[in-house]
Design an enzyme around this catalytic site. Structure first.
Site, PDB file in Angstrom:
ATOM      1  N   GLU A 103      27.930  35.864  44.197  1.00  0.00           N
ATOM      2  CA  GLU A 103      27.000  36.931  44.568  1.00  0.00           C
ATOM      3  C   GLU A 103      27.489  38.249  43.952  1.00  0.00           C
ATOM      4  O   GLU A 103      28.692  38.517  43.956  1.00  0.00           O
ATOM      5  CB  GLU A 103      27.026  36.982  46.102  1.00  0.00           C
ATOM      6  N   ASP A 206      46.414  40.469  46.743  1.00  0.00           N
ATOM      7  CA  ASP A 206      46.407  41.285  45.509  1.00  0.00           C
ATOM      8  C   ASP A 206      45.609  42.554  45.799  1.00  0.00           C
ATOM      9  O   ASP A 206      44.648  42.884  45.108  1.00  0.00           O
ATOM     10  CB  ASP A 206      45.774  40.482  44.367  1.00  0.00           C
TER      11      ASP A 206
HETATM   12  P1  ADP Z   1      39.688  39.761  37.055  1.00  0.00           P
HETATM   13  O1  ADP Z   1      39.868  38.456  37.733  1.00  0.00           O
HETATM   14  O2  ADP Z   1      39.479  39.632  35.585  1.00  0.00           O
HETATM   15  O3  ADP Z   1      40.733  40.785  37.460  1.00  0.00           O
HETATM   16  P2  ADP Z   1      37.857  40.894  38.994  1.00  0.00           P
HETATM   17  O4  ADP Z   1      37.404  39.794  39.878  1.00  0.00           O
HETATM   18  O5  ADP Z   1      38.915  41.801  39.547  1.00  0.00           O
HETATM   19  O6  ADP Z   1      38.267  40.329  37.566  1.00  0.00           O
HETATM   20  O7  ADP Z   1      36.590  41.750  38.579  1.00  0.00           O
HETATM   21  C1  ADP Z   1      36.683  42.860  37.700  1.00  0.00           C
HETATM   22  C2  ADP Z   1      35.847  44.005  38.273  1.00  0.00           C
HETATM   23  O8  ADP Z   1      34.490  43.590  38.440  1.00  0.00           O
HETATM   24  C3  ADP Z   1      36.304  44.423  39.678  1.00  0.00           C
HETATM   25  O9  ADP Z   1      37.299  45.412  39.644  1.00  0.00           O
HETATM   26  C4  ADP Z   1      35.037  44.922  40.297  1.00  0.00           C
HETATM   27  O10 ADP Z   1      34.802  46.264  39.905  1.00  0.00           O
HETATM   28  C5  ADP Z   1      33.960  44.078  39.660  1.00  0.00           C
HETATM   29  N1  ADP Z   1      33.549  42.935  40.521  1.00  0.00           N
HETATM   30  C6  ADP Z   1      34.293  41.835  40.830  1.00  0.00           C
HETATM   31  N2  ADP Z   1      33.595  40.984  41.612  1.00  0.00           N
HETATM   32  C7  ADP Z   1      32.394  41.553  41.806  1.00  0.00           C
HETATM   33  C8  ADP Z   1      31.220  41.168  42.527  1.00  0.00           C
HETATM   34  N3  ADP Z   1      31.148  40.007  43.181  1.00  0.00           N
HETATM   35  N4  ADP Z   1      30.161  42.003  42.518  1.00  0.00           N
HETATM   36  C9  ADP Z   1      30.204  43.184  41.839  1.00  0.00           C
HETATM   37  N5  ADP Z   1      31.272  43.597  41.133  1.00  0.00           N
HETATM   38  C10 ADP Z   1      32.349  42.793  41.106  1.00  0.00           C
END
Ligand code: ADP
Length: 298
Positions: A103, A206
């Protein structure tokens, strides 16, 4: 845009269309498509279709199990119903790429009580406990594997499954000297007298500001967990490492789940683990901080 970028974008677009087809059962019309850059080596997009907005991230090649464990961790945290955690649609592999589809969190304007609400919710999360320290599957911290093999003692778990593993990896990769490694081992001997052995707490694992978001009601949402039942002080210490957490957060946390006296002095101890993770992921720039902490206790 040059030719290579056009090609890459087109290829990525087709990849996303395949994911949508596999998970929605038909080829939806993509209403919007937006790249996200942020994390480590993963690429990510927001895709808008009739059914809603999805966040899809992916990487190439040899990271088998990484998105599976992230999907499980999102579910573990989501199942507590303590705070907003994106719901996972699916994870899988298409040709040479692993993906995770979830989502998309649309942020509303932050409510005035955002930080105190977050503090309360994190305390409530940490009150979720288990008979032992660990988790029933392993996961990753960044790109590095994290063993969650169950142990009875939290301080021993933190030493054996966290700090020593990263120190050992850094030595193996020649990022630290044998002498520094030995100093870390000697420091581990002191740890049982320096940090409290509390009951296991479900932690995000984390919790830096990049993984803290806002949901559609203007309250906290967390992404990208590396969760396990561990020492909650380690989580709180990590929130101070890169800043960004308001004092209302800590006050509200403390009201729900009080922290033992002297926590301020223990913060650098817990932060040895994320510092060593940073040494292994990003190089020696973090070694000065490690040395400084060790010196304090020698
Ligand atoms: P990685 O595993 O590469 O570190 P993240 O899961 O931290 O990636 O996602 C990178 C960025 O994308 C996050 O810092 C956040 O800003 C955004 N993000 C992550 N998950 C979501 C989500 N479900 N909906 C909207 N934005 C998201």
């Amino acid at each position: 845009m040059n030719d290579t970028m056009t090609f890459q974008t087109q290829e990525q677009y087709q990849f996303i269309e395949t994911i949508l087809f596999e998970n929605l059962g038909y080829n939806p019309e993509v209403l919007d498509f937006q790249f996200f850059y942020g994390g480590n080596f993963n690429l990510a997009v927001k895709v808008k279709v009739k059914e809603g907005d999805f966040f899809i991230k992916w990487n190439h090649g040899d990271h088998d199990g990484m998105f599976e464990s992230e999907a499980k961790s999102l579910k573990v945290l989501g199942d507590t119903h303590v705070m907003s955690i994106p719901k996972v649609v699916n994870y899988g592999k298409i040709v040479d790429k692993h993906y995770l589809m979830m989502e998309f969190l649309t942020a509303a304007f932050k409510q005035n009580n955002y930080w105190s609400d977050f503090g309360q919710k994190l305390a409530q999360l940490h009150l979720h406990t288990a008979p032992q320290f660990g988790l029933d599957y392993n996961n990753y911290i960044g790109a590095l594997p994290q063993s969650n093999e169950w142990m009875d003692n939290g301080v021993s778990f933190w030493i054996e499954k966290r700090l020593k593993v990263q120190a050992g990896l850094a030595l193996y990769e020649r990022r630290i000297t044998q002498q520094l490694y030995d100093r870390i081992l000697a420091f581990c001997e002191q740890l049982p007298t320096l940090i409290p052995n509390e009951k296991p707490a479900l932690i995000h694992g984390d919790l830096w500001s990049g993984n803290v978001m806002t949901d559609s009601s203007g309250l906290v949402a967390l992404v990208d967990p590396a969760c396990y039942y561990g020492l909650r002080e380690a989580e709180l210490a990590f929130t101070t490492m890169f800043g960004g957490f308001d004092t209302n957060f800590y006050e509200a946390y403390h009201e729900i789940y009080p922290i033992e006296n002297g926590f301020g002095d223990r913060i650098p101890i817990y932060n040895l683990y994320p510092l060593m993770v940073h040494v292994n992921l990003f190089g020696g720039g973090y070694l000065d901080a490690v040395e400084k902490i060790l010196k304090k206790f020698e």
